[in-house]
Design a protein around this motif. Structure first.
Motif, PDB file in Angstrom:
ATOM      1  N   GLY A 145       0.737  -1.071  -0.057  1.00  0.00           N
ATOM      2  CA  GLY A 145       0.191  -0.013   0.066  1.00  0.00           C
ATOM      3  C   GLY A 145       0.939   1.211   0.130  1.00  0.00           C
ATOM      4  N   GLY A 146       2.440   1.310  -0.238  1.00  0.00           N
ATOM      5  CA  GLY A 146       3.112   2.161  -0.236  1.00  0.00           C
ATOM      6  C   GLY A 146       3.043   3.050  -1.297  1.00  0.00           C
ATOM      7  N   ARG A 147       3.710   4.315  -1.218  1.00  0.00           N
ATOM      8  CA  ARG A 147       3.652   5.097  -2.599  1.00  0.00           C
ATOM      9  C   ARG A 147       5.108   5.040  -2.664  1.00  0.00           C
ATOM     10  N   ILE A 148       5.343   4.583  -4.156  1.00  0.00           N
ATOM     11  CA  ILE A 148       6.555   4.255  -4.706  1.00  0.00           C
ATOM     12  C   ILE A 148       7.084   5.104  -5.939  1.00  0.00           C
ATOM     13  N   LEU A 149       8.198   5.738  -5.669  1.00  0.00           N
ATOM     14  CA  LEU A 149       9.024   6.402  -6.766  1.00  0.00           C
ATOM     15  C   LEU A 149      10.071   5.512  -7.311  1.00  0.00           C
ATOM     16  N   ASP A 150       9.734   5.093  -8.673  1.00  0.00           N
ATOM     17  CA  ASP A 150      10.742   4.447  -9.404  1.00  0.00           C
ATOM     18  C   ASP A 150      11.318   5.299 -10.336  1.00  0.00           C
ATOM     19  N   LEU A 151      12.745   5.733 -10.071  1.00  0.00           N
ATOM     20  CA  LEU A 151      13.382   6.732 -10.575  1.00  0.00           C
ATOM     21  C   LEU A 151      14.650   6.059 -11.410  1.00  0.00           C
ATOM     22  N   MET A 152      14.466   6.694 -12.601  1.00  0.00           N
ATOM     23  CA  MET A 152      15.379   6.110 -13.744  1.00  0.00           C
ATOM     24  C   MET A 152      14.762   4.905 -14.218  1.00  0.00           C
ATOM     25  N   SER A 153      13.484   4.803 -14.587  1.00  0.00           N
ATOM     26  CA  SER A 153      12.617   3.729 -14.717  1.00  0.00           C
ATOM     27  C   SER A 153      12.866   3.233 -15.952  1.00  0.00           C
ATOM     28  N   SER A 154      12.047   2.170 -16.540  1.00  0.00           N
ATOM     29  CA  SER A 154      11.964   1.473 -17.517  1.00  0.00           C
ATOM     30  C   SER A 154      11.035   0.775 -18.058  1.00  0.00           C
ATOM     31  N   TRP A 155      11.195  -0.172 -18.658  1.00  0.00           N
ATOM     32  CA  TRP A 155      10.152  -1.311 -18.830  1.00  0.00           C
ATOM     33  C   TRP A 155       9.915  -2.259 -17.803  1.00  0.00           C
ATOM     34  N   VAL A 156      10.646  -2.375 -16.770  1.00  0.00           N
ATOM     35  CA  VAL A 156      10.501  -3.368 -15.802  1.00  0.00           C
ATOM     36  C   VAL A 156      11.014  -2.757 -14.338  1.00  0.00           C
ATOM     37  N   SER A 157      10.162  -2.966 -13.357  1.00  0.00           N
ATOM     38  CA  SER A 157      10.522  -2.304 -12.030  1.00  0.00           C
ATOM     39  C   SER A 157      11.185  -3.161 -11.028  1.00  0.00           C
ATOM     40  N   HIS A 158      10.965  -4.377 -11.172  1.00  0.00           N
ATOM     41  CA  HIS A 158      11.418  -5.712 -10.335  1.00  0.00           C
ATOM     42  C   HIS A 158      10.739  -5.686  -9.218  1.00  0.00           C
ATOM     43  N   LEU A 159       9.337  -5.246  -9.048  1.00  0.00           N
ATOM     44  CA  LEU A 159       8.718  -5.115  -7.768  1.00  0.00           C
ATOM     45  C   LEU A 159       8.200  -6.405  -7.825  1.00  0.00           C
ATOM     46  N   PRO A 160       7.842  -6.976  -6.486  1.00  0.00           N
ATOM     47  CA  PRO A 160       7.300  -8.235  -6.147  1.00  0.00           C
ATOM     48  C   PRO A 160       5.830  -8.521  -6.805  1.00  0.00           C
ATOM     49  N   ALA A 161       5.720  -9.460  -7.453  1.00  0.00           N
ATOM     50  CA  ALA A 161       4.191  -9.514  -8.178  1.00  0.00           C
ATOM     51  C   ALA A 161       3.056  -9.652  -7.027  1.00  0.00           C
ATOM     52  N   ASP A 162       3.191 -10.031  -5.830  1.00  0.00           N
ATOM     53  CA  ASP A 162       2.211 -10.354  -4.945  1.00  0.00           C
ATOM     54  C   ASP A 162       1.985  -9.230  -3.842  1.00  0.00           C
ATOM     55  N   ILE A 163       2.745  -8.290  -4.120  1.00  0.00           N
ATOM     56  CA  ILE A 163       2.437  -6.743  -3.376  1.00  0.00           C
ATOM     57  C   ILE A 163       1.832  -5.606  -4.238  1.00  0.00           C
TER      58      ILE A 163
END
Length: 213
Positions: free
Chosen positions: A56-74
């Motif tokens: 439920g957090g607010r995430i900033l993915d800086l210098m992002s691209s086509w994948v963020s590597h975030l866990p799929a179940d969160i």
């Protein structure tokens, strides 16, 4: 307010020159839908995120691209991506919003103060030519206690990586990122971790983290 930056940054302009000093927008005009670390490294990074990112957090993915590597179940309240290529950002299924922005041309982040719980810089910190300004901006947009996670390996586009990065090894890279936190100000003492798979030949993975104070 007291200045919490470490004194006298040890950096010189020549530390941040690059072999290719042309406009970064030209380099990134072509999308690159490629992975920048191997399967083991991607799994280790996702597992680290699962342990440290709040649901439920607010995430900033800086210098992002086509994948963020975030866990799929969160699930997160929002994931804002800021990167250099529109097509790559639009292909990223985890982003809830995306902006094209060149941090080397303008290190100011186009966000309000204290609106993110976590900032991620995955596998791209080596390209920043104004890192202290960017890290100071990260401190500004993080909420009090917010976490910044910087991850990196030994892969890069060498013509676009800054000179000091190319001169250093993996452990020294961790010290360099730690120095960015310390000299930007606004962060707790940085902590470095080696997430590389033990006894396995593959890409190294290191992270350096710090919290906004």
């Amino acid at each position: 307010m007291a200045d919490d930056r470490a004194p006298d940054p040890p950096f010189k302009p020549e530390h941040f020159v690059r072999h290719d000093s042309a406009d970064d927008a030209e380099f990134y005009v072509q999308e690159r839908m490629v992975q920048h670390i191997d399967n083991a490294g991607r799994g280790a990074l996702a597992a680290f995120y699962a342990e440290h990112l709040p649901a439920g957090g607010r995430i900033l993915d800086l210098m992002s691209s086509w994948v963020s590597h975030l866990p799929a179940d969160i699930e997160f309240a929002n994931v804002a991506g800021l990167g250099m290529n529109r097509a790559e950002l639009e292909a990223n299924p985890r982003l809830t919003e995306a902006r094209v922005h060149d941090l080397n041309a303008d290190p100011r982040l186009p966000y309000g103060d204290g609106i993110f719980d976590v900032c991620l810089i995955a596998l791209s910190v080596q390209y920043l030519i104004r890192p202290l300004e960017v890290f100071a901006e990260i401190a500004r947009v993080l909420a009090p206690g917010g976490l910044c996670i910087v991850s990196f390996s030994n892969r890069c586009f060498p013509t676009k990586a800054v000179a000091i990065w190319l001169e250093l090894g993996d452990a020294e890279h961790a010290g360099l990122v730690g120095a960015y936190f310390c000299h930007a100000g606004g962060f707790s003492e940085p902590v470095g971790l080696n997430l590389s798979a033990s006894g396995v030949l593959g890409d190294p993975l290191l992270v350096v983290t710090a919290n906004k104070i």
